[in-house]
Design a protein around this motif. Structure first.
Motif, PDB file in Angstrom:
ATOM      1  N   GLY A 334       0.795  -1.224   0.000  1.00 19.26           N
ATOM      2  CA  GLY A 334       0.000   0.000   0.000  1.00 19.26           C
ATOM      3  C   GLY A 334       0.825   1.270   0.000  1.00 19.26           C
ATOM      4  O   GLY A 334       0.392   2.298  -0.533  1.00 19.26           O
ATOM      5  N   ARG A 335       2.048   1.226   0.600  1.00 18.31           N
ATOM      6  CA  ARG A 335       2.839   2.444   0.748  1.00 18.31           C
ATOM      7  C   ARG A 335       4.060   2.507  -0.164  1.00 18.31           C
ATOM      8  O   ARG A 335       4.594   3.594  -0.376  1.00 18.31           O
ATOM      9  CB  ARG A 335       3.338   2.561   2.199  1.00 18.31           C
ATOM     10  N   CYS A 336       4.521   1.363  -0.676  1.00 19.89           N
ATOM     11  CA  CYS A 336       5.799   1.332  -1.400  1.00 19.89           C
ATOM     12  C   CYS A 336       5.697   0.811  -2.833  1.00 19.89           C
ATOM     13  O   CYS A 336       6.445   1.262  -3.713  1.00 19.89           O
ATOM     14  CB  CYS A 336       6.813   0.458  -0.647  1.00 19.89           C
ATOM     15  N   MET A 338       3.747   1.061  -5.301  1.00 19.91           N
ATOM     16  CA  MET A 338       3.354   1.867  -6.456  1.00 19.91           C
ATOM     17  C   MET A 338       4.570   2.406  -7.203  1.00 19.91           C
ATOM     18  O   MET A 338       4.489   2.721  -8.380  1.00 19.91           O
ATOM     19  CB  MET A 338       2.442   3.021  -6.047  1.00 19.91           C
ATOM     20  N   CYS A 339       5.694   2.499  -6.502  1.00 20.69           N
ATOM     21  CA  CYS A 339       6.960   2.879  -7.152  1.00 20.69           C
ATOM     22  C   CYS A 339       7.869   1.673  -7.319  1.00 20.69           C
ATOM     23  O   CYS A 339       8.481   1.479  -8.371  1.00 20.69           O
ATOM     24  CB  CYS A 339       7.685   3.946  -6.343  1.00 20.69           C
ATOM     25  N   TYR A 346       2.946   4.915  -9.965  1.00 22.45           N
ATOM     26  CA  TYR A 346       2.956   6.249  -9.358  1.00 22.45           C
ATOM     27  C   TYR A 346       3.329   7.259 -10.434  1.00 22.45           C
ATOM     28  O   TYR A 346       4.250   7.046 -11.219  1.00 22.45           O
ATOM     29  CB  TYR A 346       3.964   6.299  -8.202  1.00 22.45           C
ATOM     30  N   PRO A 382       8.584   6.450   2.701  1.00 26.38           N
ATOM     31  CA  PRO A 382       8.463   7.046   1.361  1.00 26.38           C
ATOM     32  C   PRO A 382       8.950   8.497   1.355  1.00 26.38           C
ATOM     33  O   PRO A 382       8.844   9.180   2.377  1.00 26.38           O
ATOM     34  CB  PRO A 382       6.964   6.973   1.069  1.00 26.38           C
ATOM     35  N   ASN A 385       7.076  11.276   2.793  1.00 24.27           N
ATOM     36  CA  ASN A 385       5.908  10.505   3.260  1.00 24.27           C
ATOM     37  C   ASN A 385       4.690  10.734   2.382  1.00 24.27           C
ATOM     38  O   ASN A 385       3.558  10.921   2.852  1.00 24.27           O
ATOM     39  CB  ASN A 385       5.576  10.858   4.717  1.00 24.27           C
ATOM     40  N   THR A 387       2.980   8.764   0.667  1.00 27.47           N
ATOM     41  CA  THR A 387       1.899   7.776   0.795  1.00 27.47           C
ATOM     42  C   THR A 387       1.345   7.709   2.210  1.00 27.47           C
ATOM     43  O   THR A 387       0.554   6.832   2.526  1.00 27.47           O
ATOM     44  CB  THR A 387       2.397   6.379   0.366  1.00 27.47           C
ATOM     45  N   GLN A 388       1.799   8.636   3.069  1.00 27.32           N
ATOM     46  CA  GLN A 388       1.256   8.792   4.422  1.00 27.32           C
ATOM     47  C   GLN A 388       1.392   7.523   5.276  1.00 27.32           C
ATOM     48  O   GLN A 388       0.436   7.066   5.907  1.00 27.32           O
ATOM     49  CB  GLN A 388      -0.212   9.239   4.357  1.00 27.32           C
TER      50      GLN A 388
END
Length: 406
Positions: A334-336, A338-339, A346, A382, A385, A387-388
């Motif tokens: 969910g946070r990483c 996408m890249c 992303y 990230p 941050n 992607t929070q």
């Protein structure tokens, strides 16, 4: 008690910082003396044995510099040697090689899909390539071909192209570039340690003994110094390349490295010609720009970067089996991811940064340490941050990694 992973990361940072500092000192003095040498002026009335002189202004003062091709008539009272900049750069660079690539050989040095060897064998190959590279170069310079500066440079370039190709068949793309830079930097530093300084010491010894120095020693040292001058910019590129997978992680990485050497020669030719007051060859910048565009094209010819994630090792299996892993996987996805995936989605990211792909269980486990340091112990990832990622998620990554080491 200080976490070893944190200590090791700071050690890497400290040695890298030292390496950059010493490299700046070495490159700065090298560029200065080449420019000074090329800009010397001859005039009537120079002291006996003086080849030329130059007046310079800097820092509110004037400097009057004279060069003796062989040596002055008598030994000067004060003599400054320029050598430790070179030695410290090489020593700190080798220390960084040990910290990053030897200690992390299974991740950064060895790619089983390229050459499936053990860590000790991989390190042995690494050391051999660096040592053999210097011995081959040094003996080539000592042959009759070494008397022709142009012919020698052409042969050396062909050899460097072959080395670039060969290294990509021994190591990961990142390590191949690093070793090409290490071989070149070793040649440069060994030129200083094994040739330039010893030859200068012979001249000094002759002066002290009242003998007339042999000019051949100065000529040989000058040739090696010129080689160092033209090799500097490619080495800088190779030092920085490990941050850019489009340079080292593509199918034609060895061609990219080969073109970088040509770009470095072109740029140095422009400055050296200007310093020698022999013209203003601006065409070199156009050719260098064209070569760089070719490099960009070569980096995007393959659709997928080379260097697929390795299968999980026994340690990786521990991280996958962790009770924390399902939640960690959700966090990373969910946070990483996408890249850090084979096909990033992303906006503005077209290739996984640094070639790190985190879109499978095995891939996440194989990068456990980096996830721990970059997103757990620090907030480096990230970036900003975006992607929070929450503090709770970061604590989860820490617990997952530390449980896996027990």
């Amino acid at each position: 008690m200080l976490d070893f992973a944190i200590f090791w990361d700071w050690l890497s940072f400290a040695v890298r910082w030292l390496h950059v500092i010493t490299a700046i000192a070495w490159i700065g003095s090298s560029f200065y003396f080449v420019a000074l040498d090329l800009g010397l002026r001859q005039r009537p009335g120079l002291p006996e044995g003086a080849f030329g002189e130059e007046w310079q202004v800097h820092g509110g003062g004037f400097y009057h510099i004279q060069k003796y091709l062989v040596a002055p008539a008598a030994m000067p009272e004060h003599l400054t040697w320029f050598k430790w900049e070179s030695y410290a750069t090489w020593l700190s660079g080798f220390a960084l090689l040990c910290i990053v690539y030897y200690a992390g050989a299974d991740l950064f040095l060895i790619d089983p899909s390229v050459l499936d060897v053990s860590v000790p064998v991989g390190i042995g190959i690494s050391l051999a390539t660096i040592g053999v590279g210097w011995l081959f170069y040094d003996n080539l310079c000592k042959f009759s071909l070494g008397k022709s500066d142009t012919g020698l440079m052409i042969v050396l370039y062909v050899i460097l192209v072959f080395i670039a190709w060969g290294l990509t068949h021994l190591f990961t793309g990142r390590a191949a570039f690093l070793h090409l830079g290490a071989i070149t930097a070793t040649i440069m530093s060994a030129n200083v340690f094994m040739v330039i300084i010893p030859n200068q010491k012979i001249l000094v010894a002759d002066l002290i003994a009242g003998r007339k120095p042999d000019p051949k020693y100065g000529k040989i040292a000058k040739q090696r110094s010129v080689h160092n001058n033209y090799l500097t910019l490619p080495v800088l590129f190779l030092m920085l390349s490990n941050h850019y997978p489009l340079a080292f992680g593509t199918q034609y990485n060895w061609v990219i490295a080969s073109l970088v050497f040509l770009i470095g020669v072109l740029i140095r030719h422009y400055f050296n010609t200007g310093h020698a007051r022999k013209g203003n060859p601006t065409w070199t910048w156009l050719v260098a720009a064209i070569l760089f565009v070719i490099i960009i094209w070569l980096s995007t010819v393959p659709k997928v970067l080379t260097g697929e994630p390795k299968a999980a090792s026994a340690t990786g299996e521990v991280y996958v089996a962790s009770t924390h892993f399902p939640a960690v996987r959700d966090t990373v996805m969910g946070r990483c991811a996408m890249c850090h995936s084979a096909e990033p989605f992303y906006d503005g990211i077209y290739h996984a940064p640094k070639g790190v792909v985190l879109d499978s269980d095995d891939a996440i486990a194989s990068h456990a340490r980096e996830i721990y340091l970059q997103a757990g112990r620090s907030h480096a990832m990230p970036p900003a941050n975006v992607t929070q990622m929450t503090d709770r998620e970061r604590q989860l990554l820490i617990a997952w990694f530390e449980d896996g080491r027990e």
